[in-house]
Scaffold this active site. Structure first.
Site, PDB file in Angstrom:
ATOM      1  N   TYR A 144       0.815  -1.339  -0.083  1.00  0.00           N
ATOM      2  CA  TYR A 144       0.123   0.063  -0.203  1.00  0.00           C
ATOM      3  C   TYR A 144       0.996   1.302   0.074  1.00  0.00           C
ATOM      4  CZ  TYR A 144      -3.452   3.453   1.673  1.00  0.00           C
ATOM      5  OH  TYR A 144      -4.340   4.572   1.839  1.00  0.00           O
ATOM      6  N   HIS A 181     -12.415   0.880  -3.960  1.00  0.00           N
ATOM      7  CA  HIS A 181     -11.480   0.121  -4.890  1.00  0.00           C
ATOM      8  C   HIS A 181     -12.396  -1.134  -5.421  1.00  0.00           C
ATOM      9  CE1 HIS A 181      -7.730   2.299  -4.152  1.00  0.00           C
ATOM     10  NE2 HIS A 181      -8.163   2.351  -3.175  1.00  0.00           N
ATOM     11  N   ASP A 212      -2.360  -1.316  -3.753  1.00  0.00           N
ATOM     12  CA  ASP A 212      -2.640  -0.051  -4.323  1.00  0.00           C
ATOM     13  C   ASP A 212      -1.431   0.843  -4.245  1.00  0.00           C
ATOM     14  OD1 ASP A 212      -3.655   2.476  -4.339  1.00  0.00           O
ATOM     15  OD2 ASP A 212      -4.768   2.663  -2.450  1.00  0.00           O
ATOM     16  N   ASN A 232      -0.940   3.551  -5.654  1.00  0.00           N
ATOM     17  CA  ASN A 232      -1.270   5.009  -5.713  1.00  0.00           C
ATOM     18  C   ASN A 232      -0.781   5.928  -6.499  1.00  0.00           C
ATOM     19  OD1 ASN A 232      -3.576   6.110  -3.830  1.00  0.00           O
ATOM     20  ND2 ASN A 232      -2.342   5.096  -2.199  1.00  0.00           N
TER      21      ASN A 232
END
Length: 282
Positions: free
Chosen positions: A115, A273, A155, A157
């Site tokens: 993450y 998500h 994720d 980002n």
């Protein structure tokens, strides 16, 4: 695990307890996955075990700050080993990086749930993101050297290309689509050892990893994996593709299927998500 294919799903749950209240349990029961990598767990290991029930082995790296981040890996068979550190003490990887080794049909496969920091331009949050991306740049070549079959999921980002964000023109100065961020991904996916000119005009060596989602979808918008809860973003498919399966070339060559499990309607969503589900015919 099935001999024909290994099904791996990744999902940012935006809080696993809330996701289960909204229907994640039904998805998990019906999707026939072998390994699930989870981000933004925001719960305890005991919480996860109680939610998923019997039949799953749980690895979990909680964030040191309660109620934030947290990554986990659910698997139908136990891992051979696992690790949770990324980089040195300057890198904030608490609850953000979990590696696990599995034996799959006689081969050792390393799977990562990560993450990446969301960041915020010109703030300490963005500084933490730069350090994390730097640490990934160091770790990815090490992983590839250690394992023919390695996979980084989660994720990340960052929307790598204009195809990865519906409203890319309006987000060029926002964290998640900054040229400097995207240049990291240019190098992640660039030809191994060759000089890669990033979108920000910097030059660095390609690391040779494969973006499974882009490889499978081709030159099309998305398919997006995150939509804001606000307004009509989901209904209009105004999303971002920021959830990835990043594979070594040998593993990417085994991909048999790739799916984004987009909900049928806004009301059916159990996270902002959506799961990314890939079958690897190892």
């Amino acid at each position: 695990m099935p001999q024909s294919a290994l099904r791996i799903a990744s999902i940012n749950t935006n809080g696993i307890r809330a996701a289960f209240r909204k229907g994640m349990g039904d998805w998990l029961e019906s999707r026939d996955v072998d390994i699930v990598t989870i981000q933004e767990v925001r719960a305890t290991t005991a919480d996860i075990e109680a939610l998923v029930g019997d039949g799953w082995h749980v690895l979990h790296d909680p964030c040191e700050i309660k109620g934030r981040a947290g990554v986990a890996i659910l698997s139908r068979q136990p891992a051979l080993a696992h690790r949770t550190e990324l980089g040195d003490d300057t890198v904030d990887s608490s609850g953000r990086w979990l590696e696990a080794d599995f034996e799959i049909n006689g081969k050792t496969v390393t799977i990562v749930s990560t993450y990446v920091h969301s960041g915020e331009v010109d703030t300490p949050k963005q500084d933490a993101k730069w350090l994390f991306l730097d640490a990934m740049t160091q770790r990815l070549p090490e992983l590839a050297a250690e394992r023919e079959y390695a996979l980084v999921t989660g994720d990340l980002n960052v929307g790598h290309r204009e195809l990865d964000i519906k409203n890319w023109r309006g987000n060029r100065k926002r964290s998640g689509f900054l040229p400097r961020e995207r240049a990291y991904f240019d190098r992640f996916f660039g030809p191994l050892g060759e000089d890669v000119v990033g979108v920000d005009d910097t030059v660095g060596p390609g690391l040779g990893w494969i973006d499974v989602g882009r490889q499978h979808a081709g030159e099309v918008d998305g398919p997006f994996t995150w939509w804001s809860w606000r307004g009509q973003a989901f209904t209009n498919d105004t999303g971002w593709r920021i959830d990835y399966h990043v594979a070594t070339p040998a593993l990417a060559a085994t991909v048999a299927d790739y799916a984004v499990d987009r909900a049928d309607s806004y009301d059916a969503r159990w996270s902002d998500h959506t799961p990314v589900v890939v079958d690897y015919a190892i």
